[in-house]
Design an enzyme around this catalytic site. Structure first.
Site, PDB file in Angstrom:
ATOM      1  N   ASN A 137      13.348   4.409   4.552  1.00 53.61           N
ATOM      2  CA  ASN A 137      12.410   3.398   5.037  1.00 53.61           C
ATOM      3  C   ASN A 137      11.224   4.091   5.689  1.00 53.61           C
ATOM      4  OD1 ASN A 137      11.494   0.764   5.906  1.00 53.61           O
ATOM      5  ND2 ASN A 137      12.231   1.273   7.958  1.00 53.61           N
TER       6      ASN A 137
ATOM      7  N   HIS B 154       8.441   3.347   8.795  1.00 54.12           N
ATOM      8  CA  HIS B 154       8.227   2.476   9.944  1.00 54.12           C
ATOM      9  C   HIS B 154       6.997   2.957  10.707  1.00 54.12           C
ATOM     10  CE1 HIS B 154       9.324  -0.323  13.124  1.00 54.12           C
ATOM     11  NE2 HIS B 154       9.043   0.643  13.992  1.00 54.12           N
TER      12      HIS B 154
ATOM     13  N   SER C 164       0.841  -1.216   0.000  1.00 48.83           N
ATOM     14  CA  SER C 164       0.000   0.000   0.000  1.00 48.83           C
ATOM     15  C   SER C 164       0.869   1.257   0.000  1.00 48.83           C
ATOM     16  CB  SER C 164      -0.989   0.003   1.168  1.00 48.83           C
ATOM     17  OG  SER C 164      -0.338   0.203   2.390  1.00 48.83           O
TER      18      SER C 164
HETATM   19  C1  GAR Z   1       3.669  -0.610   6.811  1.00 46.85           C
HETATM   20  O1  GAR Z   1       2.883  -0.335   7.938  1.00 46.85           O
HETATM   21  C2  GAR Z   1       5.114  -0.269   7.078  1.00 46.85           C
HETATM   22  O2  GAR Z   1       5.285   0.870   7.873  1.00 46.85           O
HETATM   23  C3  GAR Z   1       5.570  -1.496   7.809  1.00 46.85           C
HETATM   24  O3  GAR Z   1       4.949  -2.572   7.134  1.00 46.85           O
HETATM   25  C4  GAR Z   1       3.728  -2.111   6.552  1.00 46.85           C
HETATM   26  C5  GAR Z   1       3.763  -2.428   5.085  1.00 46.85           C
HETATM   27  O4  GAR Z   1       2.525  -2.151   4.491  1.00 46.85           O
HETATM   28  N1  GAR Z   1       6.989  -1.614   7.787  1.00 46.85           N
HETATM   29  C6  GAR Z   1       7.694  -2.108   8.798  1.00 46.85           C
HETATM   30  O5  GAR Z   1       7.184  -2.530   9.819  1.00 46.85           O
HETATM   31  C7  GAR Z   1       9.181  -2.125   8.572  1.00 46.85           C
HETATM   32  N2  GAR Z   1       9.877  -2.312   9.800  1.00 46.85           N
HETATM   33  P1  GAR Z   1       2.392  -2.036   2.911  1.00 46.85           P
HETATM   34  O6  GAR Z   1       3.031  -3.292   2.329  1.00 46.85           O
HETATM   35  O7  GAR Z   1       0.925  -1.997   2.664  1.00 46.85           O
HETATM   36  O8  GAR Z   1       3.099  -0.784   2.473  1.00 46.85           O
END
Ligand code: GAR
Length: 208
Positions: free
Chosen positions: A104, A106, A12
């Site tokens: 990144n 987070h 997303s």
């Molecule tokens: C997001 O919430 C991102 O911040 C987190 O994973 C999710 C990915 O969602 N990332 C971490 O936790 C990295 N340490 P997405 O695939 O829908 O973008």
């Protein structure tokens, strides 16, 4: 600016970066997934962006895995890398190679709540607010100069899912904004702190 986005799942945030390409001036030229069949791969394909799956299981250790990614990123013509839900730990060599060209997102207000399972830990701790952070990547996990943050309230009836959703909405705002500022050449790192237009970024949501 030509960007490679590294994902492992839903994508997303990748979608937010795709949708904002004209606004950010950061063209996504490649999407790499560490997981076959990740939903983000479909999003990229729909947008006509080349995709590659690079699975760590096909490599003998982290270093060759990361080297294959660097080769793919460079062959794809990207000079900047965005991690967007990329769930593998990167080698120090990879991080050094892409130093200050690797960011990144987070789902916490770093430096609080590094690591995994952030939303449940925020709830368990009884926090009144949560949020998200875009930062340059350094070798220690979830550290590095912070470019942008956004806060959200924690509601009394939240569970990890509802809180994650509220945070994610803000992720989709601050990630493209942070990338835009970088693409516009307005972000500088001095003494491991981010300056935007020459000013420190202490305040969350500090966008021009
Ligand atoms: C997001 O919430 C991102 O911040 C987190 O994973 C999710 C990915 O969602 N990332 C971490 O936790 C990295 N340490 P997405 O695939 O829908 O973008």
């Amino acid at each position: 600016m030509k960007v490679a986005v590294l994902i492992s799942g839903r994508g997303s945030n990748l979608q937010a970066l795709i949708d904002a390409q004209i606004k950010t001036g950061a063209e996504i030229v490649l999407v790499i997934s560490s997981v076959e069949g990740a939903q983000g791969l479909e999003r990229a394909a729909k947008a006509g962006i080349p995709t590659i799956v690079i699975n760590h299981k096909d490599f003998d250790g982290r270093q060759p895995f990361d080297a294959a990614m660097t080769d793919a990123i460079e062959a794809g013509g990207a000079d900047f890398v965005c991690l967007a839900g990329f769930m593998r730990i990167l080698s120090d060599d990879f991080i050094a190679h892409w130093r200050n060209r690797l960011i990144n997102i987070h789902p916490s207000l770093l430096p609080a709540y590094k690591g995994l399972n952030v939303q449940q830990r925020v709830l368990d701790a009884g926090e009144a607010q949560a949020g998200c952070t875009v930062h340059f990547v350094r070798p220690e996990m979830d550290t590095g100069p912070i470019i942008a943050q956004a806060k959200v309230p924690v509601m009394a009836d939240d569970d990890a899912g509802s809180l994650a959703e509220r945070i994610l909405e803000q992720e989709h705002v601050i990630y493209p904004e942070a990338l835009r500022l970088i693409a516009e050449g307005r972000v500088r790192i001095e003494n491991e702190r981010v300056l935007i237009d020459g000013a420190a970024t202490d305040a969350p949501d500090n966008f021009a």
